[in-house]
Design a protein around this motif. Structure first.
Motif, PDB file in Angstrom:
ATOM      1  N   ASP A  98       0.829  -1.210   0.000  1.00 50.69           N
ATOM      2  CA  ASP A  98       0.000   0.000   0.000  1.00 50.69           C
ATOM      3  C   ASP A  98       0.860   1.255   0.000  1.00 50.69           C
ATOM      4  OD1 ASP A  98      -2.394  -1.306  -0.095  1.00 50.69           O
ATOM      5  OD2 ASP A  98      -2.700  -1.320   2.075  1.00 50.69           O
ATOM      6  N   TYR A  99       2.054   1.165   0.579  1.00 53.16           N
ATOM      7  CA  TYR A  99       2.977   2.296   0.560  1.00 53.16           C
ATOM      8  C   TYR A  99       3.507   2.524  -0.850  1.00 53.16           C
ATOM      9  CZ  TYR A  99       7.414   4.793   1.168  1.00 53.16           C
ATOM     10  OH  TYR A  99       8.462   5.668   1.058  1.00 53.16           O
TER      11      TYR A  99
ATOM     12  N   ALA B  55       8.141   3.731  -3.754  1.00 50.72           N
ATOM     13  CA  ALA B  55       6.791   4.278  -3.644  1.00 50.72           C
ATOM     14  C   ALA B  55       6.472   5.145  -4.853  1.00 50.72           C
ATOM     15  CB  ALA B  55       6.658   5.095  -2.362  1.00 50.72           C
ATOM     16  N   GLY B  56       5.210   5.096  -5.282  1.00 53.47           N
ATOM     17  CA  GLY B  56       4.737   5.927  -6.369  1.00 53.47           C
ATOM     18  C   GLY B  56       3.513   6.719  -5.961  1.00 53.47           C
ATOM     19  N   GLU B  57       3.334   7.878  -6.574  1.00 56.16           N
ATOM     20  CA  GLU B  57       2.157   8.709  -6.313  1.00 56.16           C
ATOM     21  C   GLU B  57       1.809   9.479  -7.577  1.00 56.16           C
ATOM     22  OE1 GLU B  57      -0.453   8.609  -4.551  1.00 56.16           O
ATOM     23  OE2 GLU B  57       0.323   9.333  -2.623  1.00 56.16           O
ATOM     24  N   ARG B  58       0.531   9.776  -7.767  1.00 58.02           N
ATOM     25  CA  ARG B  58       0.102  10.587  -8.907  1.00 58.02           C
ATOM     26  C   ARG B  58      -0.679  11.783  -8.382  1.00 58.02           C
ATOM     27  NH1 ARG B  58      -4.260   6.273 -11.504  1.00 58.02           N
ATOM     28  NH2 ARG B  58      -5.073   5.535  -9.504  1.00 58.02           N
TER      29      ARG B  58
ATOM     30  N   GLU C  51      -5.514   8.873   1.331  1.00 56.11           N
ATOM     31  CA  GLU C  51      -5.894   7.673   2.072  1.00 56.11           C
ATOM     32  C   GLU C  51      -4.763   7.352   3.034  1.00 56.11           C
ATOM     33  OE1 GLU C  51      -4.771   4.163  -1.008  1.00 56.11           O
ATOM     34  OE2 GLU C  51      -6.472   5.412  -1.597  1.00 56.11           O
ATOM     35  N   PRO C  52      -4.927   6.401   3.949  1.00 53.65           N
ATOM     36  CA  PRO C  52      -3.862   6.105   4.915  1.00 53.65           C
ATOM     37  C   PRO C  52      -2.526   5.831   4.233  1.00 53.65           C
ATOM     38  CG  PRO C  52      -5.876   4.996   5.551  1.00 53.65           C
ATOM     39  CD  PRO C  52      -6.148   5.609   4.215  1.00 53.65           C
ATOM     40  N   GLY C  53      -1.496   6.528   4.696  1.00 53.96           N
ATOM     41  CA  GLY C  53      -0.177   6.412   4.092  1.00 53.96           C
ATOM     42  C   GLY C  53       0.031   7.340   2.923  1.00 53.96           C
ATOM     43  N   HIS C  54      -1.016   8.002   2.482  1.00 57.46           N
ATOM     44  CA  HIS C  54      -0.951   8.949   1.366  1.00 57.46           C
ATOM     45  C   HIS C  54      -1.709  10.213   1.777  1.00 57.46           C
ATOM     46  CE1 HIS C  54       0.426   5.778  -1.493  1.00 57.46           C
ATOM     47  NE2 HIS C  54      -0.239   5.012  -0.649  1.00 57.46           N
ATOM     48  N   GLU C  55      -1.273  10.809   2.867  1.00 55.88           N
ATOM     49  CA  GLU C  55      -1.947  11.975   3.432  1.00 55.88           C
ATOM     50  C   GLU C  55      -1.035  13.187   3.328  1.00 55.88           C
ATOM     51  OE1 GLU C  55      -4.267   9.413   6.876  1.00 55.88           O
ATOM     52  OE2 GLU C  55      -2.103   9.734   6.928  1.00 55.88           O
ATOM     53  N   TYR C  56      -1.633  14.343   2.962  1.00 51.02           N
ATOM     54  CA  TYR C  56      -0.821  15.520   2.661  1.00 51.02           C
ATOM     55  C   TYR C  56      -1.410  16.766   3.310  1.00 51.02           C
ATOM     56  CZ  TYR C  56       0.982  12.303  -0.805  1.00 51.02           C
ATOM     57  OH  TYR C  56       1.533  11.209  -1.414  1.00 51.02           O
TER      58      TYR C  56
ATOM     59  N   ALA D 100       2.456  19.886  -1.874  1.00 47.73           N
ATOM     60  CA  ALA D 100       2.227  18.959  -0.762  1.00 47.73           C
ATOM     61  C   ALA D 100       2.863  17.600  -1.044  1.00 47.73           C
ATOM     62  CB  ALA D 100       0.729  18.809  -0.521  1.00 47.73           C
ATOM     63  N   VAL D 101       2.651  17.073  -2.247  1.00 48.78           N
ATOM     64  CA  VAL D 101       3.168  15.748  -2.587  1.00 48.78           C
ATOM     65  C   VAL D 101       4.685  15.753  -2.705  1.00 48.78           C
ATOM     66  CG1 VAL D 101       3.208  13.989  -4.407  1.00 48.78           C
ATOM     67  CG2 VAL D 101       1.028  14.983  -3.680  1.00 48.78           C
ATOM     68  N   LEU D 102       5.241  16.763  -3.386  1.00 48.80           N
ATOM     69  CA  LEU D 102       6.689  16.801  -3.573  1.00 48.80           C
ATOM     70  C   LEU D 102       7.415  17.146  -2.269  1.00 48.80           C
ATOM     71  CD1 LEU D 102       6.978  18.484  -7.086  1.00 48.80           C
ATOM     72  CD2 LEU D 102       7.431  16.095  -6.493  1.00 48.80           C
ATOM     73  N   ASP D 103       6.839  18.015  -1.455  1.00 50.30           N
ATOM     74  CA  ASP D 103       7.447  18.308  -0.145  1.00 50.30           C
ATOM     75  C   ASP D 103       7.584  17.019   0.669  1.00 50.30           C
ATOM     76  OD1 ASP D 103       7.722  20.994  -0.620  1.00 50.30           O
ATOM     77  OD2 ASP D 103       5.980  21.619   0.564  1.00 50.30           O
ATOM     78  N   ARG D 104       6.534  16.214   0.667  1.00 50.15           N
ATOM     79  CA  ARG D 104       6.554  14.967   1.420  1.00 50.15           C
ATOM     80  C   ARG D 104       7.532  13.964   0.809  1.00 50.15           C
ATOM     81  NH1 ARG D 104       3.647  10.054   0.941  1.00 50.15           N
ATOM     82  NH2 ARG D 104       3.196   8.994   2.910  1.00 50.15           N
ATOM     83  N   ALA D 105       7.575  13.899  -0.501  1.00 55.45           N
ATOM     84  CA  ALA D 105       8.496  12.972  -1.164  1.00 55.45           C
ATOM     85  C   ALA D 105       9.943  13.314  -0.836  1.00 55.45           C
ATOM     86  CB  ALA D 105       8.265  12.997  -2.670  1.00 55.45           C
ATOM     87  N   VAL D 106      10.269  14.596  -0.879  1.00 59.03           N
ATOM     88  CA  VAL D 106      11.632  15.028  -0.556  1.00 59.03           C
ATOM     89  C   VAL D 106      11.945  14.726   0.908  1.00 59.03           C
ATOM     90  CG1 VAL D 106      13.121  17.061  -0.289  1.00 59.03           C
ATOM     91  CG2 VAL D 106      11.764  16.767  -2.372  1.00 59.03           C
ATOM     92  N   LYS D 107      10.980  14.965   1.775  1.00 62.89           N
ATOM     93  CA  LYS D 107      11.180  14.696   3.209  1.00 62.89           C
ATOM     94  C   LYS D 107      11.441  13.202   3.444  1.00 62.89           C
ATOM     95  CE  LYS D 107       8.837  15.327   7.696  1.00 62.89           C
ATOM     96  NZ  LYS D 107       8.708  13.908   8.097  1.00 62.89           N
ATOM     97  N   LEU D 108      10.647  12.349   2.819  1.00 57.37           N
ATOM     98  CA  LEU D 108      10.829  10.908   2.988  1.00 57.37           C
ATOM     99  C   LEU D 108      12.186  10.456   2.450  1.00 57.37           C
ATOM    100  CD1 LEU D 108       7.274   9.566   2.030  1.00 57.37           C
ATOM    101  CD2 LEU D 108       8.338   9.548   4.291  1.00 57.37           C
ATOM    102  N   ALA D 109      12.570  10.987   1.297  1.00 54.45           N
ATOM    103  CA  ALA D 109      13.872  10.625   0.728  1.00 54.45           C
ATOM    104  C   ALA D 109      15.004  11.067   1.647  1.00 54.45           C
ATOM    105  CB  ALA D 109      14.029  11.257  -0.655  1.00 54.45           C
ATOM    106  N   ARG D 110      14.870  12.243   2.233  1.00 50.69           N
ATOM    107  CA  ARG D 110      15.907  12.751   3.119  1.00 50.69           C
ATOM    108  C   ARG D 110      16.001  11.936   4.406  1.00 50.69           C
ATOM    109  NH1 ARG D 110      17.767  17.511   2.098  1.00 50.69           N
ATOM    110  NH2 ARG D 110      15.765  18.397   1.447  1.00 50.69           N
TER     111      ARG D 110
END
Length: 405
Positions: free
Chosen positions: A35-36, A258-261, A62-67, A272-282
């Motif tokens: 799901d992640y 992980a992927g997101e659209r 949805e859970p795990g994909h919240e922004y 919101a999506v890219l901020d979170r993606a960068v945070k997770l990668a960091r």
């Protein structure tokens, strides 16, 4: 791409398999690894085309994909860059017609993707753009004239990549993803707190370099955000002739990331999506793939006739989803933007357009000997001979002109 068996990154990968690292990264979300990795069932959209903030339950989360919503300051900065980017796109198209630029691949209509890609990064992070991402390069802080130098046909990029931490814009498709992965790998080996955002289009996902970049990044668990701007066409080839996957974001799970659209014309959702993606990668979650659904309103370049492969009705449909009018309506409705603020931003955009006209209108001194200086570190006898012949010819020509006076 290969790495020798005694490479330190190989040992590290053996000590911490990618699947264990991903499992650790998603533990806090309380969902499964699958799901992640899989994108949310619906694309993330926070502000609709009419400029209204959607109810939280309608945003596709949805859970795990919240922004969470980006800050007001970030949204205002993004709107300013949107307006500047649109003015730059239109100004550059005019400069091509005037012969001041050789070619320009406009991102008119895709400015939200451009701006969000630049603003989600910290100063120490790297951006690797495509040839269409000049607005993102500018939003990263590169001088407008330096950004456009490459499009006037000059032999160098116009800006220092190391200073701005922005890769060179180049025409070869998808090579920038490999460059970005290489920088991320080097940064990880050095223990640096660096995230790389590598941009590409939907057409790039059909290239072998796309596979190599994503697979390498996933295997070595690198801090890379792959950002796909799906504008529906790879020059003239529609997406349906490239892939029948449910979405390009679904390709992520095949690499173990992980992927997101996300709605690529909704700058609020993009941030919101890219901020979170960068945070997770960091934080060590490894690479991520974000697909933005957007549209190229103008032709591929000034040499392209888009009417040969798409209908005017399709363009009109996307015109109603324009990212700038959407954002202006949203900010105005929230009381964050008034007439004075909008006028100030428009004045700044016009000042950038004037800077481009003036800068690209200047004649560039030409030194023909540059043809020979950067071919080999030590010039060959043949190049020395040709250089001497050219120097002699130029000297004789100058002498003749002086005598004629």
């Amino acid at each position: 791409m290969t790495i020798s068996a005694d490479h330190p990154a190989q040992d590290q990968a053996q000590r911490l398999p990618a699947e264990d690292a991903v499992s650790e990264a998603v533990r806090k979300f309380g969902i499964t690894v699958e799901d992640y990795m899989l994108p949310a069932r619906h694309q993330i959209q926070m502000v609709d085309p009419d400029g209204r903030l959607k109810a939280e339950g309608e945003q596709g989360t949805e859970p795990g994909h919240e922004y969470p919503l980006p800050s007001d300051e970030e949204l205002l900065a993004a709107y300013e860059q949107l307006v500047v980017g649109r003015r730059v796109n239109d100004q550059n198209s005019a400069l091509v017609r005037q012969g001041r630029m050789a070619v320009y691949p406009s991102s008119h209509g895709q400015e939200a993707c451009q701006v969000a890609a630049a603003l989600c990064l910290s100063d120490g992070d790297w951006l690797f753009p495509t040839y269409r991402d000049a607005v993102a390069v500018m939003a990263r802080g590169v001088d407008p004239v330096e950004t456009m130098t490459i499009f006037r046909g000059d032999w160098h990029s116009g800006y220092d990549p190391a200073r701005h931490k922005v890769g060179i814009q180049c025409t070869p498709l998808t090579t920038q993803l490999l460059h970005g992965v290489g920088v991320a790998h080097a940064a990880k080996l050095r223990g640096e707190d660096t995230v790389v955002l590598a941009m590409c289009g939907d057409g790039a996902t059909s290239e072998g370099d796309f596979h190599e970049a994503l697979n390498f990044a996933a295997v070595f668990h690198l801090p890379v955000v792959f950002f796909v701007q799906n504008n529906k066409y790879a020059i003239s080839v529609p997406l349906a002739h490239q892939s029948v996957a449910p979405s390009l974001a679904h390709k992520a799970v095949g690499y173990g990331m992980a992927g997101e659209r996300v709605d690529g014309n909704d700058v609020v959702a993009l941030l919101a999506v890219l901020d979170r993606a960068v945070k997770l990668a960091r934080e060590g979650s490894g690479p991520l793939l974000v697909e933005a659904h957007t549209y190229r309103m103008q032709a591929h370049t000034n040499a392209d006739d888009a009417t040969r492969y798409r209908q005017d009705s399709e363009v009109a449909e996307w015109l109603a989803k324009d990212p700038i009018s959407r954002m202006k309506t949203y900010l105005t409705g929230r009381g964050l933007l008034d007439d004075d603020g909008a006028a100030r931003i428009s004045e700044k955009a016009e000042a950038v357009a004037t800077q481009l006209r003036d800068g690209l209108g200047e004649d560039v001194p030409v030194d023909p000997q540059e043809l020979f200086r950067h071919v080999f570190s030590v010039p060959t006898p043949q190049l020395k001979e040709q250089s001497a012949m050219l120097a002699d010819e130029l000297a004789r020509e100058a002498s003749s002109e002086e005598t004629a006076k």
